[in-house]
Design a protein around this motif. Structure first.
Motif, PDB file in Angstrom:
ATOM      1  N   ILE A   1      -7.549 -52.350 -17.894  1.00  0.00           N
ATOM      2  CA  ILE A   1      -7.541 -53.061 -19.346  1.00  0.00           C
ATOM      3  C   ILE A   1      -9.148 -52.604 -19.868  1.00  0.00           C
ATOM      4  CG2 ILE A   1      -7.212 -55.093 -20.480  1.00  0.00           C
ATOM      5  CD1 ILE A   1      -6.220 -56.986 -18.232  1.00  0.00           C
ATOM      6  N   GLU A   2      -8.817 -51.487 -21.268  1.00  0.00           N
ATOM      7  CA  GLU A   2      -9.350 -50.707 -22.478  1.00  0.00           C
ATOM      8  C   GLU A   2      -9.025 -51.039 -23.516  1.00  0.00           C
ATOM      9  OE1 GLU A   2      -9.582 -46.778 -20.717  1.00  0.00           O
ATOM     10  OE2 GLU A   2     -11.384 -47.545 -19.375  1.00  0.00           O
ATOM     11  N   GLU A   3      -8.284 -51.380 -23.686  1.00  0.00           N
ATOM     12  CA  GLU A   3      -7.808 -52.115 -24.902  1.00  0.00           C
ATOM     13  C   GLU A   3      -7.772 -52.854 -25.792  1.00  0.00           C
ATOM     14  OE1 GLU A   3      -4.133 -50.098 -22.694  1.00  0.00           O
ATOM     15  OE2 GLU A   3      -5.404 -51.306 -23.098  1.00  0.00           O
ATOM     16  N   SER A   4      -7.995 -53.673 -26.714  1.00  0.00           N
ATOM     17  CA  SER A   4      -7.915 -54.531 -27.646  1.00  0.00           C
ATOM     18  C   SER A   4      -7.028 -55.707 -27.438  1.00  0.00           C
ATOM     19  CB  SER A   4      -8.728 -54.345 -29.020  1.00  0.00           C
ATOM     20  OG  SER A   4      -7.674 -54.168 -29.859  1.00  0.00           O
ATOM     21  N   TYR A   5      -6.793 -57.013 -28.572  1.00  0.00           N
ATOM     22  CA  TYR A   5      -6.276 -57.716 -27.466  1.00  0.00           C
ATOM     23  C   TYR A   5      -4.651 -57.200 -28.960  1.00  0.00           C
ATOM     24  CZ  TYR A   5      -3.139 -61.809 -29.441  1.00  0.00           C
ATOM     25  OH  TYR A   5      -2.126 -62.275 -29.926  1.00  0.00           O
ATOM     26  N   GLU A   6      -5.769 -56.363 -30.196  1.00  0.00           N
ATOM     27  CA  GLU A   6      -4.845 -56.288 -31.301  1.00  0.00           C
ATOM     28  C   GLU A   6      -3.574 -55.173 -30.586  1.00  0.00           C
ATOM     29  OE1 GLU A   6      -8.386 -57.181 -31.350  1.00  0.00           O
ATOM     30  OE2 GLU A   6      -7.441 -58.728 -32.549  1.00  0.00           O
ATOM     31  N   GLU A   7      -4.368 -54.057 -30.143  1.00  0.00           N
ATOM     32  CA  GLU A   7      -3.805 -53.309 -29.778  1.00  0.00           C
ATOM     33  C   GLU A   7      -2.626 -53.231 -28.441  1.00  0.00           C
ATOM     34  OE1 GLU A   7      -7.183 -49.766 -29.629  1.00  0.00           O
ATOM     35  OE2 GLU A   7      -7.531 -51.229 -28.096  1.00  0.00           O
ATOM     36  N   LEU A   8      -3.010 -54.410 -27.769  1.00  0.00           N
ATOM     37  CA  LEU A   8      -2.111 -54.120 -26.809  1.00  0.00           C
ATOM     38  C   LEU A   8      -0.716 -55.550 -27.116  1.00  0.00           C
ATOM     39  CD1 LEU A   8      -4.705 -55.301 -23.777  1.00  0.00           C
ATOM     40  CD2 LEU A   8      -2.815 -53.508 -23.740  1.00  0.00           C
ATOM     41  N   PHE A   9      -1.089 -55.476 -28.311  1.00  0.00           N
ATOM     42  CA  PHE A   9      -0.657 -57.034 -29.155  1.00  0.00           C
ATOM     43  C   PHE A   9       0.317 -55.713 -29.692  1.00  0.00           C
ATOM     44  CE2 PHE A   9       1.164 -60.295 -32.153  1.00  0.00           C
ATOM     45  CZ  PHE A   9       1.779 -61.688 -30.978  1.00  0.00           C
ATOM     46  N   GLN A  10       0.374 -54.739 -29.713  1.00  0.00           N
ATOM     47  CA  GLN A  10       1.544 -54.522 -30.968  1.00  0.00           C
ATOM     48  C   GLN A  10       2.942 -53.870 -30.513  1.00  0.00           C
ATOM     49  OE1 GLN A  10      -1.655 -52.096 -33.379  1.00  0.00           O
ATOM     50  NE2 GLN A  10      -2.115 -53.662 -34.520  1.00  0.00           N
ATOM     51  N   SER A  11       1.883 -53.729 -29.037  1.00  0.00           N
ATOM     52  CA  SER A  11       3.055 -52.134 -29.041  1.00  0.00           C
ATOM     53  C   SER A  11       3.531 -53.117 -28.055  1.00  0.00           C
ATOM     54  CB  SER A  11       2.204 -50.648 -28.134  1.00  0.00           C
ATOM     55  OG  SER A  11       1.370 -51.348 -27.517  1.00  0.00           O
ATOM     56  N   VAL A  12       3.877 -54.179 -27.853  1.00  0.00           N
ATOM     57  CA  VAL A  12       4.703 -55.038 -26.802  1.00  0.00           C
ATOM     58  C   VAL A  12       5.636 -55.597 -27.426  1.00  0.00           C
ATOM     59  CG1 VAL A  12       3.370 -54.898 -24.873  1.00  0.00           C
ATOM     60  CG2 VAL A  12       3.358 -56.953 -26.741  1.00  0.00           C
ATOM     61  N   ASN A  13       6.823 -56.106 -26.809  1.00  0.00           N
ATOM     62  CA  ASN A  13       8.242 -57.104 -27.260  1.00  0.00           C
ATOM     63  C   ASN A  13       8.116 -58.054 -26.598  1.00  0.00           C
ATOM     64  OD1 ASN A  13      10.709 -58.350 -28.924  1.00  0.00           O
ATOM     65  ND2 ASN A  13      12.051 -56.463 -27.972  1.00  0.00           N
ATOM     66  N   LEU A  14       7.517 -58.970 -27.065  1.00  0.00           N
ATOM     67  CA  LEU A  14       7.818 -60.416 -26.190  1.00  0.00           C
ATOM     68  C   LEU A  14       9.316 -61.282 -26.581  1.00  0.00           C
ATOM     69  CD1 LEU A  14       4.150 -61.185 -26.253  1.00  0.00           C
ATOM     70  CD2 LEU A  14       4.905 -59.781 -24.140  1.00  0.00           C
ATOM     71  N   ARG A  15       9.743 -61.740 -25.862  1.00  0.00           N
ATOM     72  CA  ARG A  15      10.685 -63.295 -25.899  1.00  0.00           C
ATOM     73  C   ARG A  15       9.769 -64.846 -26.928  1.00  0.00           C
ATOM     74  NH1 ARG A  15       9.998 -62.912 -20.561  1.00  0.00           N
ATOM     75  NH2 ARG A  15      10.054 -65.125 -19.230  1.00  0.00           N
ATOM     76  N   PRO A  16      10.487 -65.714 -27.535  1.00  0.00           N
ATOM     77  CA  PRO A  16       9.358 -66.661 -27.558  1.00  0.00           C
ATOM     78  C   PRO A  16       8.528 -67.419 -26.700  1.00  0.00           C
ATOM     79  CG  PRO A  16      12.028 -66.637 -28.199  1.00  0.00           C
ATOM     80  CD  PRO A  16      11.546 -65.312 -27.459  1.00  0.00           C
ATOM     81  N   GLU A  17       9.471 -67.757 -25.536  1.00  0.00           N
ATOM     82  CA  GLU A  17       8.908 -68.042 -24.829  1.00  0.00           C
ATOM     83  C   GLU A  17       7.543 -67.771 -24.684  1.00  0.00           C
ATOM     84  OE1 GLU A  17      12.484 -67.499 -22.547  1.00  0.00           O
ATOM     85  OE2 GLU A  17      11.843 -67.209 -24.849  1.00  0.00           O
ATOM     86  N   SER A  18       7.383 -66.355 -24.324  1.00  0.00           N
ATOM     87  CA  SER A  18       6.733 -65.463 -23.507  1.00  0.00           C
ATOM     88  C   SER A  18       5.498 -64.995 -24.571  1.00  0.00           C
ATOM     89  CB  SER A  18       6.767 -64.286 -23.208  1.00  0.00           C
ATOM     90  OG  SER A  18       7.341 -64.026 -22.523  1.00  0.00           O
ATOM     91  N   LEU A  19       5.003 -65.552 -26.137  1.00  0.00           N
ATOM     92  CA  LEU A  19       5.006 -65.155 -27.381  1.00  0.00           C
ATOM     93  C   LEU A  19       4.559 -66.290 -26.970  1.00  0.00           C
ATOM     94  CD1 LEU A  19       3.338 -63.667 -29.863  1.00  0.00           C
ATOM     95  CD2 LEU A  19       6.280 -64.675 -31.227  1.00  0.00           C
ATOM     96  N   ASN A  20       4.537 -67.562 -27.171  1.00  0.00           N
ATOM     97  CA  ASN A  20       4.431 -69.376 -27.452  1.00  0.00           C
ATOM     98  C   ASN A  20       2.683 -69.214 -26.640  1.00  0.00           C
ATOM     99  OD1 ASN A  20       5.463 -69.952 -29.674  1.00  0.00           O
ATOM    100  ND2 ASN A  20       6.663 -70.500 -28.184  1.00  0.00           N
ATOM    101  N   ARG A  21       3.815 -68.719 -25.125  1.00  0.00           N
ATOM    102  CA  ARG A  21       2.084 -68.591 -24.040  1.00  0.00           C
ATOM    103  C   ARG A  21       1.057 -67.911 -23.975  1.00  0.00           C
ATOM    104  NH1 ARG A  21       3.625 -66.608 -17.736  1.00  0.00           N
ATOM    105  NH2 ARG A  21       2.041 -67.503 -16.916  1.00  0.00           N
ATOM    106  N   VAL A  22       1.422 -66.601 -24.923  1.00  0.00           N
ATOM    107  CA  VAL A  22      -0.143 -65.678 -25.250  1.00  0.00           C
ATOM    108  C   VAL A  22      -1.200 -66.500 -26.233  1.00  0.00           C
ATOM    109  CG1 VAL A  22       0.916 -64.058 -26.087  1.00  0.00           C
ATOM    110  CG2 VAL A  22      -1.205 -64.000 -25.458  1.00  0.00           C
ATOM    111  N   LEU A  23      -0.413 -66.944 -27.751  1.00  0.00           N
ATOM    112  CA  LEU A  23      -0.965 -67.811 -28.786  1.00  0.00           C
ATOM    113  C   LEU A  23      -1.403 -68.704 -28.300  1.00  0.00           C
ATOM    114  CD1 LEU A  23       2.199 -66.714 -31.327  1.00  0.00           C
ATOM    115  CD2 LEU A  23      -0.024 -65.215 -30.832  1.00  0.00           C
ATOM    116  N   GLY A  24      -1.132 -69.443 -26.769  1.00  0.00           N
ATOM    117  CA  GLY A  24      -1.940 -70.281 -26.676  1.00  0.00           C
ATOM    118  C   GLY A  24      -3.240 -70.742 -26.059  1.00  0.00           C
ATOM    119  N   MET A  25      -2.737 -69.266 -25.070  1.00  0.00           N
ATOM    120  CA  MET A  25      -4.139 -69.119 -24.039  1.00  0.00           C
ATOM    121  C   MET A  25      -5.903 -68.816 -24.833  1.00  0.00           C
ATOM    122  SD  MET A  25      -2.188 -65.898 -21.864  1.00  0.00           S
ATOM    123  CE  MET A  25      -1.140 -66.386 -21.017  1.00  0.00           C
TER     124      MET A  25
END
Length: 208
Positions: free
Chosen positions: A20-44
């Motif tokens: 894992i060398e990328e920033s959070y923003e770089e990793l986040f921009q290029s994935v497609n998350l379902r709502p449950e996963s989005l809520n989970r990662v934003l809540g961390m």
């Protein structure tokens, strides 16, 4: 994208490890998350955990899956919708996913001195062959922890104890394979174990 290692222990099994060398923003921009996963990662609360979570989604993509192909059962064990077996792990700046037609489990851990403090909580039989004064004692402990964690993920049964029910056969210093057993409620199960070390980390995976 830093796919660190790709391992094929057999024709039905693939392990992919991500550095894992990328920033959070770089990793986040290029994935497609379902709502449950989005809520989970934003809540961390920890960005380290967020990056680990997102890197696993990149590993899924490397296997040809999307976040929506992954679901968890009541015991917290991950599954794929196509019926293949999957296990997931991440530790600090490494993550890994194993996918197989067989039942499997995987774990990555950073090699740290503090494992000596908790060794008595997860080791029983293994103390018979461990040398506490050896220079590689911490590495050996970390291998055993990773093996037992991978067994725990594979077995996915409430009440399973690392210390009481999981047993790891010793491996020579130049070997990266061994055998482990689970002895739980009068049922004994044997598993093939592979492990490797890199950049101060240990990874082990169990295959039924």
């Amino acid at each position: 994208m830093p796919l660190y290692k790709n391992i094929n222990p057999d024709l039905q099994t693939t392990v992919k490890i991500w550095k894992i060398e990328e920033s959070y923003e770089e990793l986040f921009q290029s994935v497609n998350l379902r709502p449950e996963s989005l809520n989970r990662v934003l809540g961390m609360k920890s960005e380290l955990h967020q990056r680990g979570f997102l890197s696993v989604r990149h590993l899924l993509a490397a296997f040809g899956y999307e976040d929506s192909d992954l679901f968890y059962d009541a015991n917290g064990k991950p599954h794929l919708k196509d019926g293949k077996h999957i296990s997931i792990t991440h530790s600090f700046n490494f993550s890994a996913v194993i996918v197989s037609d067989k039942v499997i489990g995987i774990d990555i851990e950073k090699q740290r001195d503090k494992i000596t403090i908790i060794a008595h909580k997860f080791i029983d039989y293994e103390f018979l062959y461990l040398n506490r004064d050896a220079s590689n004692y911490i590495k050996k402990l970390t291998v055993i922890w990773c093996v037992k964690e991978s067994l725990y993920k594979l077995y996915a049964t409430p009440g399973l104890s690392f210390k009481k029910h999981c047993l790891v056969i010793p491996a020579s210093d130049n070997e990266q394979e061994t055998v482990a057993w689970i002895n739980y409620k009068s049922k004994k199960s044997r598993y093939n174990i592979h492990f490797l070390e890199f950049e101060g980390f240990t990874c082990a995976y169990a295959i039924a």
